[in-house]
Motif scaffolding. Sequence first.
Motif, PDB file in Angstrom:
ATOM      1  N   GLU A  99       0.818  -1.222   0.000  1.00 47.53           N
ATOM      2  CA  GLU A  99       0.000   0.000   0.000  1.00 47.53           C
ATOM      3  C   GLU A  99       0.849   1.269   0.000  1.00 47.53           C
ATOM      4  N   PRO A 100       1.855   1.390   0.872  1.00 45.51           N
ATOM      5  CA  PRO A 100       2.682   2.602   0.795  1.00 45.51           C
ATOM      6  C   PRO A 100       3.473   2.705  -0.507  1.00 45.51           C
ATOM      7  N   CYS A 101       3.883   1.562  -1.051  1.00 45.61           N
ATOM      8  CA  CYS A 101       4.610   1.567  -2.326  1.00 45.61           C
ATOM      9  C   CYS A 101       3.720   2.082  -3.450  1.00 45.61           C
ATOM     10  N   MET A 102       2.492   1.622  -3.495  1.00 45.84           N
ATOM     11  CA  MET A 102       1.559   2.071  -4.529  1.00 45.84           C
ATOM     12  C   MET A 102       1.180   3.533  -4.334  1.00 45.84           C
ATOM     13  N   ARG A 103       1.062   3.950  -3.108  1.00 45.33           N
ATOM     14  CA  ARG A 103       0.751   5.354  -2.830  1.00 45.33           C
ATOM     15  C   ARG A 103       1.870   6.257  -3.323  1.00 45.33           C
ATOM     16  N   ASP A 104       3.107   5.844  -3.101  1.00 48.21           N
ATOM     17  CA  ASP A 104       4.259   6.624  -3.576  1.00 48.21           C
ATOM     18  C   ASP A 104       4.301   6.693  -5.096  1.00 48.21           C
ATOM     19  N   ALA A 105       3.735   5.670  -5.760  1.00 51.10           N
ATOM     20  CA  ALA A 105       3.718   5.632  -7.228  1.00 51.10           C
ATOM     21  C   ALA A 105       2.487   6.316  -7.808  1.00 51.10           C
ATOM     22  N   ALA A 106       1.724   6.983  -6.960  1.00 52.12           N
ATOM     23  CA  ALA A 106       0.510   7.703  -7.380  1.00 52.12           C
ATOM     24  C   ALA A 106      -0.545   6.764  -7.959  1.00 52.12           C
ATOM     25  N   ALA A 107      -0.585   5.534  -7.442  1.00 52.37           N
ATOM     26  CA  ALA A 107      -1.601   4.563  -7.857  1.00 52.37           C
ATOM     27  C   ALA A 107      -2.130   3.868  -6.603  1.00 52.37           C
ATOM     28  N   PRO A 108      -2.771   4.622  -5.708  1.00 55.45           N
ATOM     29  CA  PRO A 108      -3.161   4.067  -4.411  1.00 55.45           C
ATOM     30  C   PRO A 108      -4.080   2.854  -4.505  1.00 55.45           C
ATOM     31  N   ALA A 109      -3.711   1.806  -3.776  1.00 57.39           N
ATOM     32  CA  ALA A 109      -4.506   0.575  -3.727  1.00 57.39           C
ATOM     33  C   ALA A 109      -4.021  -0.251  -2.546  1.00 57.39           C
ATOM     34  N   SER A 110      -4.937  -0.963  -1.918  1.00 52.82           N
ATOM     35  CA  SER A 110      -4.562  -1.780  -0.760  1.00 52.82           C
ATOM     36  C   SER A 110      -4.026  -3.146  -1.174  1.00 52.82           C
ATOM     37  N   ASP A 111      -4.443  -3.637  -2.346  1.00 51.35           N
ATOM     38  CA  ASP A 111      -3.939  -4.900  -2.886  1.00 51.35           C
ATOM     39  C   ASP A 111      -4.296  -4.954  -4.369  1.00 51.35           C
ATOM     40  N   TYR A 112      -3.935  -6.041  -5.036  1.00 52.27           N
ATOM     41  CA  TYR A 112      -4.161  -6.151  -6.481  1.00 52.27           C
ATOM     42  C   TYR A 112      -5.639  -6.097  -6.833  1.00 52.27           C
ATOM     43  N   GLU A 113      -6.464  -6.783  -6.064  1.00 49.81           N
ATOM     44  CA  GLU A 113      -7.885  -6.803  -6.365  1.00 49.81           C
ATOM     45  C   GLU A 113      -8.493  -5.412  -6.216  1.00 49.81           C
ATOM     46  N   ASP A 114      -8.047  -4.653  -5.226  1.00 50.81           N
ATOM     47  CA  ASP A 114      -8.513  -3.284  -5.044  1.00 50.81           C
ATOM     48  C   ASP A 114      -8.090  -2.417  -6.231  1.00 50.81           C
TER      49      ASP A 114
END
Length: 207
Positions: A99-114
């Motif tokens: 989640e923090p990694c995706m947030r840093d990449a400007a693609a917020p998500a809690s997991d793949y399905e989200d």
Amino acid sequence: MGTGAGRWLAPLRADSLGVAEQHQRLAPFANDDAPNPGFERLDAKQQGDYLASLSRCSPRVAVDVNFPQSSHELNDKFLDMIASLEREPEVAEVAKQYEPCMRDAAAPASDYEDLITKIQETVGQAAPGEAAPRGAKWEAAVAKERAAAAADAHCRKPIRIIALQNAGPVIQQFATDHATELVQVQKDWDALVVQASQYPEGKTHLR
């Protein structure tokens, strides 16, 4: 079945999540606008009688002919096993990074399905029901999906590696425990292909 399902075990693909591609494949079937001149020539009462007769002629139980029932049942068991694997402490610990990694990449998500759910919403809003989506809004949605796919491939890779390492022996045991059922599923699929090949569409797509 396969390790293409789940929150962490889905395949990594840095260029696309497959959402826009699927939308383009299915959009032509979203709306049934085929003309029915005979129906249009009926008066209001006749149209009502016609529509009522259609419902009376429909089977009470709709049989799913797209997948063998044995495949559904075994797939449910397989997905339960995958979900259990993804909850294992070793996987869950590494998954905290996603989640923090995706947030840093400007693609917020809690997991793949989200992530898939969010991209599906974006793509669907960009071209609702359009057979040939195009234009600035569509291009922006596709670009967002590509960026999200690249971020997911980077952020989920270490989680997926751990999950796959743990999955190997468990999947082998699953194959052993359900060997008879797997043979039956293959037979049912083969029979379904033979049945489908009798239709013009099947002859075209099952070459």
